[in-house]
Design a protein around this motif. Sequence first.
Motif, PDB file in Angstrom:
ATOM      1  N   ARG A  16       0.778  -1.229   0.000  1.00 56.13           N
ATOM      2  CA  ARG A  16       0.000   0.000   0.000  1.00 56.13           C
ATOM      3  C   ARG A  16       0.820   1.295   0.000  1.00 56.13           C
ATOM      4  O   ARG A  16       0.310   2.339  -0.399  1.00 56.13           O
ATOM      5  CB  ARG A  16      -0.949   0.006   1.197  1.00 56.13           C
ATOM      6  CG  ARG A  16      -2.029  -1.079   1.102  1.00 56.13           C
ATOM      7  CD  ARG A  16      -3.072  -0.896   2.153  1.00 56.13           C
ATOM      8  NE  ARG A  16      -3.671   0.432   2.106  1.00 56.13           N
ATOM      9  CZ  ARG A  16      -4.555   0.872   2.999  1.00 56.13           C
ATOM     10  NH1 ARG A  16      -4.913   0.094   4.003  1.00 56.13           N
ATOM     11  NH2 ARG A  16      -5.063   2.089   2.899  1.00 56.13           N
ATOM     12  N   LEU A  17       2.054   1.255   0.464  1.00 55.40           N
ATOM     13  CA  LEU A  17       2.832   2.492   0.499  1.00 55.40           C
ATOM     14  C   LEU A  17       3.386   2.820  -0.889  1.00 55.40           C
ATOM     15  O   LEU A  17       3.928   1.957  -1.576  1.00 55.40           O
ATOM     16  CB  LEU A  17       3.984   2.384   1.497  1.00 55.40           C
ATOM     17  CG  LEU A  17       3.602   2.284   2.978  1.00 55.40           C
ATOM     18  CD1 LEU A  17       4.849   2.315   3.840  1.00 55.40           C
ATOM     19  CD2 LEU A  17       2.639   3.388   3.383  1.00 55.40           C
ATOM     20  N   GLU A  18       3.257   4.058  -1.261  1.00 55.42           N
ATOM     21  CA  GLU A  18       3.709   4.509  -2.570  1.00 55.42           C
ATOM     22  C   GLU A  18       5.166   4.974  -2.500  1.00 55.42           C
ATOM     23  O   GLU A  18       5.480   5.975  -1.870  1.00 55.42           O
ATOM     24  CB  GLU A  18       2.824   5.663  -3.061  1.00 55.42           C
ATOM     25  CG  GLU A  18       1.385   5.265  -3.350  1.00 55.42           C
ATOM     26  CD  GLU A  18       1.279   4.377  -4.582  1.00 55.42           C
ATOM     27  OE1 GLU A  18       2.167   4.481  -5.463  1.00 55.42           O
ATOM     28  OE2 GLU A  18       0.318   3.586  -4.656  1.00 55.42           O
ATOM     29  N   ARG A  19       6.038   4.231  -3.140  1.00 48.40           N
ATOM     30  CA  ARG A  19       7.457   4.602  -3.255  1.00 48.40           C
ATOM     31  C   ARG A  19       8.038   5.140  -1.939  1.00 48.40           C
ATOM     32  O   ARG A  19       8.491   6.280  -1.858  1.00 48.40           O
ATOM     33  CB  ARG A  19       7.634   5.631  -4.362  1.00 48.40           C
ATOM     34  CG  ARG A  19       7.366   5.063  -5.753  1.00 48.40           C
ATOM     35  CD  ARG A  19       7.632   6.109  -6.827  1.00 48.40           C
ATOM     36  NE  ARG A  19       6.686   7.230  -6.732  1.00 48.40           N
ATOM     37  CZ  ARG A  19       6.825   8.378  -7.405  1.00 48.40           C
ATOM     38  NH1 ARG A  19       7.888   8.565  -8.163  1.00 48.40           N
ATOM     39  NH2 ARG A  19       5.917   9.337  -7.291  1.00 48.40           N
ATOM     40  N   PRO A  20       8.014   4.336  -0.880  1.00 44.05           N
ATOM     41  CA  PRO A  20       8.562   4.797   0.407  1.00 44.05           C
ATOM     42  C   PRO A  20      10.073   5.001   0.332  1.00 44.05           C
ATOM     43  O   PRO A  20      10.785   4.258  -0.343  1.00 44.05           O
ATOM     44  CB  PRO A  20       8.199   3.655   1.367  1.00 44.05           C
ATOM     45  CG  PRO A  20       8.122   2.447   0.488  1.00 44.05           C
ATOM     46  CD  PRO A  20       7.579   2.938  -0.829  1.00 44.05           C
ATOM     47  N   ARG A  21      10.545   6.007   1.046  1.00 45.00           N
ATOM     48  CA  ARG A  21      11.979   6.322   1.070  1.00 45.00           C
ATOM     49  C   ARG A  21      12.412   6.632   2.492  1.00 45.00           C
ATOM     50  O   ARG A  21      11.733   7.359   3.219  1.00 45.00           O
ATOM     51  CB  ARG A  21      12.262   7.532   0.181  1.00 45.00           C
ATOM     52  CG  ARG A  21      13.735   7.898   0.080  1.00 45.00           C
ATOM     53  CD  ARG A  21      13.933   9.189  -0.698  1.00 45.00           C
ATOM     54  NE  ARG A  21      13.419  10.336   0.050  1.00 45.00           N
ATOM     55  CZ  ARG A  21      14.123  11.000   0.976  1.00 45.00           C
ATOM     56  NH1 ARG A  21      15.347  10.611   1.289  1.00 45.00           N
ATOM     57  NH2 ARG A  21      13.590  12.037   1.593  1.00 45.00           N
ATOM     58  N   LEU A  22      13.538   6.081   2.896  1.00 46.77           N
ATOM     59  CA  LEU A  22      14.088   6.364   4.220  1.00 46.77           C
ATOM     60  C   LEU A  22      14.496   7.826   4.325  1.00 46.77           C
ATOM     61  O   LEU A  22      15.134   8.365   3.425  1.00 46.77           O
ATOM     62  CB  LEU A  22      15.314   5.495   4.489  1.00 46.77           C
ATOM     63  CG  LEU A  22      15.107   4.091   5.032  1.00 46.77           C
ATOM     64  CD1 LEU A  22      16.436   3.347   5.057  1.00 46.77           C
ATOM     65  CD2 LEU A  22      14.511   4.139   6.419  1.00 46.77           C
ATOM     66  N   VAL A  23      14.126   8.455   5.417  1.00 41.98           N
ATOM     67  CA  VAL A  23      14.533   9.839   5.653  1.00 41.98           C
ATOM     68  C   VAL A  23      15.926   9.881   6.264  1.00 41.98           C
ATOM     69  O   VAL A  23      16.766  10.701   5.881  1.00 41.98           O
ATOM     70  CB  VAL A  23      13.513  10.553   6.569  1.00 41.98           C
ATOM     71  CG1 VAL A  23      14.014  11.934   6.957  1.00 41.98           C
ATOM     72  CG2 VAL A  23      12.159  10.643   5.884  1.00 41.98           C
ATOM     73  N   THR A  24      16.184   8.999   7.217  1.00 46.77           N
ATOM     74  CA  THR A  24      17.478   8.950   7.904  1.00 46.77           C
ATOM     75  C   THR A  24      17.963   7.515   7.969  1.00 46.77           C
ATOM     76  O   THR A  24      17.221   6.624   8.392  1.00 46.77           O
ATOM     77  CB  THR A  24      17.363   9.506   9.339  1.00 46.77           C
ATOM     78  OG1 THR A  24      16.836  10.831   9.295  1.00 46.77           O
ATOM     79  CG2 THR A  24      18.716   9.531  10.025  1.00 46.77           C
ATOM     80  N   ASP A  25      19.190   7.298   7.561  1.00 45.46           N
ATOM     81  CA  ASP A  25      19.771   5.964   7.632  1.00 45.46           C
ATOM     82  C   ASP A  25      21.241   6.081   8.051  1.00 45.46           C
ATOM     83  O   ASP A  25      22.036   6.701   7.340  1.00 45.46           O
ATOM     84  CB  ASP A  25      19.667   5.270   6.275  1.00 45.46           C
ATOM     85  CG  ASP A  25      20.002   3.791   6.349  1.00 45.46           C
ATOM     86  OD1 ASP A  25      20.059   3.248   7.464  1.00 45.46           O
ATOM     87  OD2 ASP A  25      20.190   3.184   5.274  1.00 45.46           O
ATOM     88  N   PRO A  26      21.619   5.533   9.209  1.00 43.79           N
ATOM     89  CA  PRO A  26      20.774   4.729  10.077  1.00 43.79           C
ATOM     90  C   PRO A  26      19.796   5.575  10.896  1.00 43.79           C
ATOM     91  O   PRO A  26      20.092   6.748  11.193  1.00 43.79           O
ATOM     92  CB  PRO A  26      21.786   4.035  11.004  1.00 43.79           C
ATOM     93  CG  PRO A  26      22.933   4.982  11.075  1.00 43.79           C
ATOM     94  CD  PRO A  26      23.014   5.603   9.705  1.00 43.79           C
TER      95      PRO A  26
END
Length: 401
Positions: free
Chosen positions: A371-381
């Motif tokens: 269901r999530l549209e193109r999710p992207r990490l904001v902070t890694d780690p």
Amino acid sequence: MTETSTLHRILDYSARADPYPLYAELRKTPVALQEDGSYVISTYREITDILHNPHLSSDARNLARPTPAAEERDTPSFITIDPPEHDRLRRLAMRHFGPPCTPGLVTGMQPDLTAIVGSLIDDFANTQLVDIVDDFAYPFPVTVICRLLGVPREDEPRFHQWVNAIIDSLDYNPETDPPEKMNHGMQATKDMYQYLGGLLEPRHGRPGDDLLSRLANDDGPDGRMTDKEIISTAHLLLIAGHETTVNLITNGMLTLLRHPHVLQRLREEPDLIVRLVEELLRYEPPVHIIPWRAAYSDITVADTVIPKGSRIILMLASGSRDPDRFDDPDRFDPDRQDNQHLGFGSGIHLCFGGPLARLETQIALSELVRRLERPRLVTDPPPYRPSPILRGPIHLHIEQR
């Protein structure tokens, strides 16, 4: 030979985001004696062998130097005691939690679990910034375990504070930590016991579908639990029933976002989720360390004699990355076939709620990916929780584009 620096670095918060290189260093000495007289076991074979050793005790009162919390508890939960009492209490609890007496309990929950997950995703589906922990991975298993036990969901703010204090005290070191750390955990345990006792009392003589009611009115082959035993069991299940699953779901989403080809494959092959969660339990497990076991008598492990009463620390996550047991162990491979990981432990204390945690995580990750549209990490780690024992991000912010 004493090994101290590697374990201390693992326990230090600076290692929380990636302890695995330190685990590799630790495995060079499978059984490492520490300055305080404890022994750290970090390799797969030695961990599994000792978890099946009848001379290993889960009762901290068998330590040469018991913790204050262990000495004070008069009715510990079955996870912290040994047979035959462990076996009796676990059987009594399992009568209402799974096979053979309630074989369809977990699988029968699938529609409700899917509905809870769907409702949570509905709440943030159109939001650009989402915290997977606060918005999803925490409220989902908390809602589930509250329903199972019969604990009012609206009481979560109360027991959340107690749970945090209890978990914070799990890795208490009397040589380096202030006494307040242990004292807060002990007081939180007392407060939670009192709270659960208040929920239990009116359930006597009033059979119901929740676990507290069933335990309060059950007269099975092993008799009935005492009120203190029911409370200690509910205390265990309330904490373990959500804390580990929060980490498993969050670690899972983080791992998928770091492996976008696997995330896309899961979208295209939904049946992959079962093997994927098993690999996740090996690769990024929710529980990294069993902070203590006790030796009933002298135990020999990897040619090292561990004296009676010694504290034994088991590095489960290190064992699951042991190259002598798993091919290419630092690679996330959902197609891995030989995958007898230590994600839920092993032996007689194999995780009681493992089947439920598996199903919750399978549904949670499947629906998030779908269901999530193109999710992207904001902070890694991402920022991590303080505990090196129950390891997982305290927040996992993602953007939907």
